[in-house]
Design a protein around this motif. Structure first.
Motif, PDB file in Angstrom:
ATOM      1  N   ALA A 133       4.095   0.338   1.990  1.00 29.73           N
ATOM      2  CA  ALA A 133       3.991  -0.485   3.187  1.00 29.73           C
ATOM      3  C   ALA A 133       3.690  -1.887   2.690  1.00 29.73           C
ATOM      4  CB  ALA A 133       2.874   0.025   4.086  1.00 29.73           C
ATOM      5  N   GLU A 134       4.659  -2.788   2.823  1.00 30.20           N
ATOM      6  CA  GLU A 134       4.473  -4.146   2.310  1.00 30.20           C
ATOM      7  C   GLU A 134       3.938  -5.038   3.411  1.00 30.20           C
ATOM      8  OE1 GLU A 134       7.451  -4.007  -1.476  1.00 30.20           O
ATOM      9  OE2 GLU A 134       7.941  -5.441   0.105  1.00 30.20           O
ATOM     10  N   MET A 135       2.829  -5.656   3.127  1.00 26.28           N
ATOM     11  CA  MET A 135       2.044  -6.320   4.153  1.00 26.28           C
ATOM     12  C   MET A 135       1.886  -7.814   3.899  1.00 26.28           C
ATOM     13  SD  MET A 135       1.104  -3.609   5.831  1.00 26.28           S
ATOM     14  CE  MET A 135      -0.086  -4.338   6.952  1.00 26.28           C
ATOM     15  N   VAL A 177       0.867  -1.168   0.000  1.00 29.90           N
ATOM     16  CA  VAL A 177       0.000   0.000   0.000  1.00 29.90           C
ATOM     17  C   VAL A 177       0.906   1.221   0.000  1.00 29.90           C
ATOM     18  CG1 VAL A 177      -1.823   1.219   1.241  1.00 29.90           C
ATOM     19  CG2 VAL A 177      -1.678  -1.275   1.389  1.00 29.90           C
ATOM     20  N   ILE A 178       0.649   2.171  -0.887  1.00 30.15           N
ATOM     21  CA  ILE A 178       1.510   3.351  -0.948  1.00 30.15           C
ATOM     22  C   ILE A 178       1.041   4.373   0.070  1.00 30.15           C
ATOM     23  CG2 ILE A 178       2.263   5.268  -2.419  1.00 30.15           C
ATOM     24  CD1 ILE A 178       1.796   3.083  -4.721  1.00 30.15           C
ATOM     25  N   TYR A 202       9.172   4.353  -2.166  1.00 28.02           N
ATOM     26  CA  TYR A 202       8.425   4.224  -3.412  1.00 28.02           C
ATOM     27  C   TYR A 202       9.125   5.017  -4.503  1.00 28.02           C
ATOM     28  CZ  TYR A 202       4.383   4.495  -6.563  1.00 28.02           C
ATOM     29  OH  TYR A 202       3.546   4.434  -7.636  1.00 28.02           O
ATOM     30  N   LYS A 203       9.464   4.298  -5.558  1.00 30.31           N
ATOM     31  CA  LYS A 203      10.246   4.867  -6.646  1.00 30.31           C
ATOM     32  C   LYS A 203       9.595   6.092  -7.273  1.00 30.31           C
ATOM     33  CE  LYS A 203      11.150   2.437 -10.584  1.00 30.31           C
ATOM     34  NZ  LYS A 203      11.594   1.209 -11.251  1.00 30.31           N
ATOM     35  N   HIS A 204       8.274   6.086  -7.324  1.00 30.02           N
ATOM     36  CA  HIS A 204       7.593   7.203  -7.985  1.00 30.02           C
ATOM     37  C   HIS A 204       7.191   8.304  -7.002  1.00 30.02           C
ATOM     38  CE1 HIS A 204       7.657   4.753 -11.554  1.00 30.02           C
ATOM     39  NE2 HIS A 204       7.210   3.754 -10.828  1.00 30.02           N
ATOM     40  N   GLY A 205       7.657   8.187  -5.742  1.00 24.69           N
ATOM     41  CA  GLY A 205       7.409   9.253  -4.776  1.00 24.69           C
ATOM     42  C   GLY A 205       8.214  10.473  -5.210  1.00 24.69           C
ATOM     43  N   LYS A 206       7.544  11.619  -5.407  1.00 22.41           N
ATOM     44  CA  LYS A 206       8.241  12.748  -6.014  1.00 22.41           C
ATOM     45  C   LYS A 206       9.142  13.487  -5.028  1.00 22.41           C
ATOM     46  CE  LYS A 206       4.961  13.205  -9.736  1.00 22.41           C
ATOM     47  NZ  LYS A 206       3.531  13.493  -9.855  1.00 22.41           N
ATOM     48  N   ALA A 207       8.945  13.274  -3.737  1.00 24.24           N
ATOM     49  CA  ALA A 207       9.834  13.915  -2.771  1.00 24.24           C
ATOM     50  C   ALA A 207      11.133  13.125  -2.647  1.00 24.24           C
ATOM     51  CB  ALA A 207       9.158  14.020  -1.414  1.00 24.24           C
ATOM     52  N   VAL A 261      -1.919   9.564   2.915  1.00 19.06           N
ATOM     53  CA  VAL A 261      -1.582   8.612   3.971  1.00 19.06           C
ATOM     54  C   VAL A 261      -2.675   7.560   3.890  1.00 19.06           C
ATOM     55  CG1 VAL A 261      -1.347   8.295   6.458  1.00 19.06           C
ATOM     56  CG2 VAL A 261      -0.653  10.447   5.394  1.00 19.06           C
ATOM     57  N   ARG A 262      -2.296   6.300   3.787  1.00 23.16           N
ATOM     58  CA  ARG A 262      -3.322   5.279   3.605  1.00 23.16           C
ATOM     59  C   ARG A 262      -3.306   4.270   4.743  1.00 23.16           C
ATOM     60  NH1 ARG A 262      -1.604   6.319  -1.642  1.00 23.16           N
ATOM     61  NH2 ARG A 262      -3.245   7.033  -3.023  1.00 23.16           N
ATOM     62  N   LYS A 263      -4.514   3.906   5.121  1.00 28.77           N
ATOM     63  CA  LYS A 263      -4.680   2.952   6.210  1.00 28.77           C
ATOM     64  C   LYS A 263      -4.244   1.567   5.735  1.00 28.77           C
ATOM     65  CE  LYS A 263      -8.635   1.353   8.910  1.00 28.77           C
ATOM     66  NZ  LYS A 263     -10.027   1.697   9.238  1.00 28.77           N
ATOM     67  N   VAL A 264      -3.276   0.976   6.427  1.00 35.05           N
ATOM     68  CA  VAL A 264      -2.865  -0.374   6.044  1.00 35.05           C
ATOM     69  C   VAL A 264      -3.292  -1.410   7.078  1.00 35.05           C
ATOM     70  CG1 VAL A 264      -0.895   0.476   4.718  1.00 35.05           C
ATOM     71  CG2 VAL A 264      -0.554  -0.220   7.084  1.00 35.05           C
ATOM     72  N   MET A 265      -3.724  -0.935   8.233  1.00 37.14           N
ATOM     73  CA  MET A 265      -4.228  -1.852   9.266  1.00 37.14           C
ATOM     74  C   MET A 265      -5.230  -1.099  10.137  1.00 37.14           C
ATOM     75  SD  MET A 265      -0.935  -1.965  11.835  1.00 37.14           S
ATOM     76  CE  MET A 265       0.298  -2.403  10.651  1.00 37.14           C
ATOM     77  N   ALA A 266      -6.047  -1.838  10.859  1.00 35.45           N
ATOM     78  CA  ALA A 266      -7.058  -1.204  11.707  1.00 35.45           C
ATOM     79  C   ALA A 266      -6.387  -0.515  12.891  1.00 35.45           C
ATOM     80  CB  ALA A 266      -8.038  -2.258  12.208  1.00 35.45           C
TER      81      ALA A 266
END
Lengths: 958, 82
Positions: free
Chosen positions: A269-271, A254-255, A282-287, A718-723
Motif C-alpha cells: 500500500a503506497e502512501m 506498507v506491505i 508485492y514481488k515477494h508475496g508468495k501467493a 494485514v497491516r494498518k495503513v490509516m486510522a
C-alpha cells in the motif's frame, strides 16, 4: 555489498532455477550463481546495477534497448547483459570508456524522441528513463529530430500524424503514447505475467507503437482485463495509474494483504501521509509473486465511498428510520436487547455469523462471543454457503479440511483438472500462474457446464472440456474413477503404502459396477463417454496430476460427495504429497479458510475440533473461564428456520450480507423479520441491514492490523495503513460489545488475540506476529513439528493416518426440470465484480459490469422470442426476477447462466433451499427455471426496492 | 419452498434432510451405514433439530427412509431445552 540491496530491487531478469552453480567475475568481484542466470542478474546480486530500460525481472529478457551492454574478456563486441547467460570463469566489465560512450549514444537517441517535460511529468521521481539518463551521464542531445511521436504539430504547424492522443478510457490508468519508448515491457507483461495478450506492438522501426489490439480498440474496449501488470512494467509515464497522476508519487509503502478473493495476494500500500496513492503487488508475496488483478490493484475506492456508514445507529423497529448514536449508546442498546432475549427465550435464542472478510483475530473473537459470552455454539460463517462441503469431504478422506498445496505447486504440474471453477474470473492471479504453466505444455481438463474463459483463450486450449449438465458432478467424477480402476490405471503402490488396501478393494468393486461407466451415465451428464475415458486416461497417466475446484463442486445437494470423489481420484492416482499434484479448493473470500480455521462452525472449536470432545473443551474452558456447551449449535439455515419457528431471536452478523448471498431470499427475509434484535456490523447499509435494529460501522482492511489465511493455508499479515474512519477496528467493536454484555475482555492489539489462538490451537501453536514479520507469511500447520509451517500437506502420510476411499453413489437432485421450468440455471461470477458486489459496485469497476445478465443459448432464445439485450423474466419454483439477456453459445442448450453481483437482480430469489446432504451448503448451481420476455422489473423487485429505500432512511440529526 | 413440494407437514424439511443423509449412507454396508448416519446427525444436528426428528420418529417415522429408522436407536436424544 549485499547489505545495500533493498528488498524490492529489480534484478533485471528472472531468477534461474538450476541447481548447477557457475562462478564468474564481474568488475573484479567473484560471484557464484545458478546456471542460466543472466550476466545482468549476476551483477545485480553483488549490487552492481547495469543500466537498462527494456529488462525487468518479472519477464524474460528481450535485449532491445541496447543500454545494458557489457564487455567480456576474450569475446567480441559488447553483448547485452540481459540476454547473455553466465559461464564459468567469465571476466565481465560493466563500465569502461567504450561502454560509457555507447550507452550515452543510445540514450541520446531515446531522448531525441521524448518530451523534456520532466518537472511536470506524472512519472517525475518514478521514471526509469529519467534515472538512466542520469546514470549514463547524458548531458547533451545533439539531434534535432524532424519527425517525433510527441509533438502535437510538426515544425510547419501541421498536425503530426505520428502523435497519438492519450487514452483515458480505462478508469484506473492512462496510456499516453507520447511518452512511450517502445521497450515492449508492457506487451511482454501482458503475455507472460497475465496471459491475456491484449497488448501488441504494431508497425515496424520508427512506426512501432504499443497498441491495444485493433486500431479501433481503446484500453477499455480491448481484451485488457486491467490487471495492472503493464502499468507496473512500464518504465516511463506511458502507462500510469490515474491516482498517481492526480496525487503525485507516494512517500512510503506498507506491505499488506488484499481483502478480495482467496488467493490472498500481497500488496504494497503506497502512501502519502494517510492518503493511499496506489496498491502495487508485492514481488515477494508468495501467493501472487508480484502479480495482481483489477480488484486488488485498483478497486479500493469503496473504502472512501460516500455510502460508507461511519457512526453507530439504532432503531426500535425495522420500520423506523435509523438514529445515529454514540458508540456507548449503541453498545448499551444492543447488549440490553440481547440480554433481554436470552432471559426471555433462553440461552440458545441468539447467535453470531462470523465474517470471511474480517481477520482471523476478529473471527476468533466473534465465535468466542457466542461460546464464552452467549454460552452456546450458535456460530456460522459464509463458508456454509460455499466451501463447507470441502471441510466435510476432505476431512473424511484425507483428515483435514484444507488445500494440500501451495500455489507455487502449479509450476510443476503436468495435467490439471479444473472442475466447477472459473479461475480466470474468480481467482485471476492464480489463473495467470496456471496459464503460464499451460503455455509451457501442461494439459488441461475442464469440467464445467459452461465454456468458461479457461476452456479456450489465447494460447490456451483445454485438452478436454466435459460440458456436463448441472447437477451431475458426482456421476462424472465417479465415471472418471470407473475408467481409472477398470482399466488398471491406478497407482497400486501408492494406495498400498498410503491408504487402506482392503478399503480400496471395496471401493474398486463399487466403482467398477457397470452403472458407473461413462457409457452408462452419458444420458445423465450429456458428456460423450469417449471424452470421459480420454480425460481419465490423461489424468491417470499424464504425469503430475492436480485438481483445482470451486463452488461449482460444492454448491450442490451432493457437494460433499463430489469433494469425496475428487479426493478419491487424487489418492487412486497417487497425486498427493509432492509438488505439482494435490487437491486444491479455490476459496472464495479472502479469509474463508481462516474463518473456518478459527472455529466459526457451530460444531467445531478453533482448529476443527468437535465441541463434543471433552479434552478440547477443557483447553478453552481453562483459558476463557466458562463452561462450553458440548452440543453443536445452529447453522445459518437452521438459525433462519428457528427464527421463523420463533425460537431464535437475536443475531450479531459481522461483515456478511446473508439476505443477498444466501439462497431463497424470501425465506431469509422472513427469518430476519421474525428476529427481535439483528445487529449488522458492516461498512455499508447492506441488504441484511434492511432488517437490522443495530448497525455497527465496520473498518476496512486498510484500517486495522491482523491476519488473513488464503486458500493455500498461508497466514499473511494485514497491516494498518490509516486510522479507522469509523473510529474503531472491527475487533475493538466486538470487544466493546462483549464488554457491554458483561465479558472481561481487554485485548489491546490483535497480536494478543493471535497469542490466545496459538495457545489453544495446535495447528497455530508456532504462529506469532514476530515470526510473520521475519518470514513474511506462514502456512499452517505451524508447530513444534513444523516450526516454519507446512507448504505441502500429507507428504509422508495422511493427516488422518491412512487415506480413506469412500463410495460416491450418484443421487440426482430433486430440483428437476419439467414442462413449467424446462431450463437449468447455474450461477457464477465475473472478474471485475466480487461476491455480492458491496465493495466493487462502489468502485469504477462498474465500467466493466454494471448489471447482471442472463446468458442463454441461441436455440433457447429463439423459441422464446428473446433477442440479445432484451429484458427477460426468470422464474423458478421459488420466485421470479427480471434481467437482461445475452445470447451466447458459451452455455449449452437447456442451460442458462447469470452472476449475482447486483442486489436489484436478486438472483437468489430464484434459487431454492435444496442443500448439500452433509453440510446444508445451498444448491446454488442448479435451479429449474423458465425464461420469458418481459417489460421490466418484477413485482418482487419493486416491493423489495421500496422496502430497502424505506429501511435505509437515517433520521436527520436534531 | 421447493422442499415443501417434496413432503408436507411441519417437519418436512427435516425428514428430507435425514433422508438425504440416508441416501449417501445406503451405498455402504448396512451396519456401517447405520453407524455413520447416526454419528452424522449427532455431530452436526443441534438439539432442536434432533428433538424435531424424535417427534417424527416417536410418531412412527412416516416418510423416513428405513436406514434412518434403523439408526434411530443410536441417535442421541437431546436433553430438555436449556
Amino acid at each position: 555489498m549485499k547489505d545495500f540491496i533493498i528488498p524490492d530491487r529489480d534484478f533485471g531478469t528472472p531468477a534461474a532455477k538450476s541447481k548447477q552453480m557457475v562462478t564468474l567475475n564481474i568488475d573484479g568481484f567473484d560471484i557464484t550463481v545458478p546456471e542460466g542466470t543472466s550476466i545482468m542478474r549476476a551483477a545485480a546480486e553483488i549490487g552492481i546495477s547495469v543500466p537498462k530500460l527494456c529488462a525487468t525481472d518479472s519477464i524474460d529478457a528481450f535485449g532491445s534497448c541496447r543500454l545494458c551492454l557489457v564487455e567480456i574478456e576474450g569475446r567480441n563486441g559488447t553483448p547485452a547483459s540481459c540476454t547473455t547467460p553466465v559461464a564459468p570463469g567469465l571476466k565481465v566489465h560493466t563500465q569502461n570508456a567504450k561502454l560509457k560512450q555507447l550507452r550515452r549514444g543510445v540514450m541520446e537517441l531515446y531522448i531525441s524522441d521524448h518530451p523534456l517535460d520532466c518537472l511536470t511529468c506524472s512519472a517525475n521521481g518514478d521514471c526509469e528513463l529519467q534515472d538512466m539518463a542520469g546514470a549514463v551521464g547524458l548531458r547533451d542531445v545533439r539531434y534535432d529530430a524532424v519527425d517525433t511521436h510527441f509533438r502535437v504539430k510538426n515544425t510547419s504547424g501541421e498536425a503530426n500524424p505520428n502523435y497519438i492522443p492519450r487514452d483515458d478510457s480505462n478508469p484506473y490508468f492512462s496510456y499516453d503514447p507520447q511518452k512511450c519508448i517502445v521497450c515492449s515491457r508492457c506487451v511482454r507483461a501482458c503475455e507472460e505475467v497475465q496471459g491475456t495478450f491484449a497488448l501488441t506492438i504494431e508497425g515496424r522501426g520508427f512506426d512501432s507503437r504499443v497498441s491495444f489490439g485493433a486500431k479501433t480498440d481503446t484500453a477499455l474496449s480491448s481484451d485488457c482485463v486491467s490487471c495492472g501488470a503493464c502499468v507496473q512494467a512500464c518504465p516511463t509515464a506511458t502507462l500510469q495509474e490515474k491516482s498517481v497522476i492526480e496525487i503525485g508519487t507516494p512517500e512510503r509503502s506498507v506491505i499488506t494483504t488484499c481483502a478480495y478473493c482467496g488467493v490472498g495476494c500481497s500488496f504494497k500500500a503506497e502512501m502519502r501521509g494517510d492518503e493511499l496513492v496506489r496498491m502495487v503487488p508485492y514481488k515477494h508475496g508468495k501467493a501472487n509473486r508480484g502479480h495482481s488483478c483489477v480488484k486488488g490493484r485498483f478497486a479500493y475506492g469503496y473504502a472512501s465511498h460516500k455510502d460508507r456508514i461511519l457512526n453507530p445507529m439504532i432503531r426500535d423497529s425495522i420500520n423506523d428510520p435509523w438514529q445515529e448514536v454514540s458508540w456507548s449508546e449503541a453498545m448499551e442498546f444492543a447488549a440490553n436487547r440481547m440480554k433481554g432475549i436470552q432471559t426471555k427465550y433462553g440461552r440458545q435464542s441468539v447467535g453470531v455469523i462470523t465474517s470471511s472478510r474480517c481477520t482471523n483475530e476478529e473471527t476468533y473473537l466473534v465465535q468466542k462471543l457466542t461460546r464464552a459470552v452467549f454460552l452456546n455454539n450458535n456460530t456460522d460463517t459464509c463458508a456454509r454457503v460455499c466451501h463447507s462441503p470441502t471441510g466435510y469431504g476432505l476431512g473424511q478422506t484425507l483428515g483435514t479440511s484444507a488445500g494440500t498445496q501451495d500455489f507455487d505447486s502449479v509450476e510443476e504440474t503436468d495435467v490439471v483438472i479444473v472442475i466447477g471453477a472459473n479461475p480466470v474470473s474468480g481467482h485471476p492471479v492464480f489463473a495467470s500462474r496456471l496459464k503460464k504453466r499451460l503455455r509451457k505444455g501442461a494439459k488441461l481438463i475442464v469440467i464445467d457446464p459452461r465454456r468458461t474463459e479457461m476452456v479456450e483463450s489465447p494460447h490456451i486450449k483445454a485438452a478436454h472440456h466435459l460440458a456436463l449438465t448441472p447437477g451431475t458432478n458426482v456421476a462424472i467424477v465417479t465415471a472418471l474413477a470407473h475408467v481409472i480402476v477398470t482399466e488398471g490405471l491406478f497407482d497400486a503402490a501408492f494406495i498400498q503404502d498410503r491408504c487402506d488396501w482392503d478399503e480400496f478393494q471395496d471401493y474398486a468393486e463399487f466403482v467398477s459396477q457397470p452403472h458407473h461407466a461413462p457409457e452408462a451415465v452419458e444420458m445423465l451428464t450429456g458428456v460423450k463417454a469417449a471424452d470421459v475415458r480420454a480425460a481419465a486416461r490423461l489424468f491417470a497417466t499424464g504425469g503430475n496430476g492436480s485438481i483445482y475446484y470451486g463452488l461449482g463442486v460444492t454448491e450442490h445437494s451432493q457437494g460433499s460427495t463430489t469433494v469425496i470423489g475428487i479426493a478419491n481420484l487424487a489418492m487412486m492416482t497417487g497425486n498427493i504429497g509432492r509438488p505439482g499434484v494435490g487437491v486444491n479448493p479455490l476459496r472464495g473470500q479472502n479469509n474463508v479458510q481462516g474463518s473456518c480455521d478459527m472455529g466459526s462452525f457451530p460444531h467445531e472449536l478453533p482448529g476443527y475440533r468437535h465441541v463434543k470432545g471433552e479434552a478440547v473443551r477443557d483447553i478453552f474452558e481453562k483459558v476463557w473461564g466458562v463452561q462450553i456447551d458440548p452440543e453443536p449449535g445452529l447453522r445459518i439455515p437452521n438459525m433462519l428456520d428457528a427464527a421463523v419457528e420463533g425460537t431464535f431471536k437475536g443475531l450479531y452478523c459481522q461483515g456478511e450480507d446473508i439476505l443477498q448471498s444466501d439462497p431463497d431470499t424470501k425465506h431469509v427475509a422472513a427469518g430476519l423479520a421474525a428476529m427481535e434484535c439483528v445487529i449488522v456490523h458492516d461498512l455499508f447499509l447492506n441488504e441484511t441491514a434492511n432488517y437490522a435494529h443495530v448497525f455497527f460501522p465496520g473498518s476496512t482492511f486498510l484500517e486495522k492490523d491482523g491476519t488473513f489465511t488464503n486458500a493455500e493455508r498461508r497466514i499473511n499479515r494485514v497491516r494498518k495503513v490509516m486510522a479507522p474512519r469509523n473510529g474503531y477496528a472491527d475487533w475493538e467493536v466486538t470487544q466493546m460489545f462483549a464488554q457491554a454484555m458483561g465479558a472481561n475482555w481487554n485485548y489491546t492489539h490483535p497480536m494478543q488475540i493471535m497469542e490466545e489462538i496459538a495457545l489453544t490451537t495446535p495447528s497455530f501453536a508456532g504462529v506469532t506476529y514476530e515470526k510473520l514479520e521475519t518470514m513474511g507469511s506462514i502456512q499452517w500447520p505451524c508447530n513444534e513439528k513444523a516450526p516454519e509451517g507446512t507448504p505441502l500437506m500429507h507428504v509422508d502420510g495422511f493427516v488422518r493416518g491412512k487415506g480413506k476411499f469412500i463410495n460416491t453413489e450418484y443421487v440426482a437432485t430433486d430440483e428437476k426440470t419439467g414442462p413449467r421450468f424446462p431450463l437449468l440455471l447455474t450461477t457464477g461470477r465475473i472478474l471485475s465484480q466480487y461476491n455480492v458486489g458491496a465493495q466493487t459496485r462502489r468502485t469504477p469497476n462498474v465500467a466493466w459490469h454494471d448489471q447482471d445478465v442472463l446468458e442463454i443459448h441461441p436455440h433457447d432464445a429463439e423459441v422464446r422470442g428473446v433477442k440479445d439485450g432484451d429484458f427477460v423474466r426468470l422464474a423458478s419454483r421459488s420466485g421470479d426476477t427480471t434481467l437482461r439477456a445475452t445470447i451466447t453459445d458459451r452455455v449449452n442448450p437447456g442451460v442458462v447462466y447469470t452472476t449475482f453481483h447486483h442486489p436489484d437482480t436478486q438472483a437468489n430469489v430464484i434459487t431454492t433451499d435444496f442443500s448439500d446432504w452433509a453440510t446444508n451448503c445451498p444448491e446454488y448451481k442448479v435451479t429449474a427455471v423458465q425464461v420469458s420476455p418481459s417489460n421490466g422489473p418484477s413485482e418482487w423487485q419493486e416491493e423489495y426496492a421500496a422496502q430497502a429505500t424505506k429501511s435505509r432512511r437515517i433520521a436527520a440529526a436534531e | 419452498m421447493s422442499l415443501n413440494a417434496v413432503h408436507e407437514g411441519p417437519h418436512a424439511k427435516l425428514i428430507y434432510m435425514a433422508n438425504q443423509i440416508a441416501k449417501f449412507m445406503e451405498s455402504k454396508p448396512h451396519a456401517e451405514g447405520v453407524e455413520l448416519l447416526a454419528a452424522h446427525i449427532n455431530d452436526f444436528w443441534e438439539p432442536r433439530m434432533r428433538r424435531h426428528l424424535f417427534e417424527v420418529l416417536d410418531a412412527g417415522g412416516t416418510n423416513l427412509r428405513p436406514l434412518v429408522l434403523d439408526a434411530a436407536a443410536k441417535i442421541k436424544r437431546p436433553a430438555l431445552a436449556a
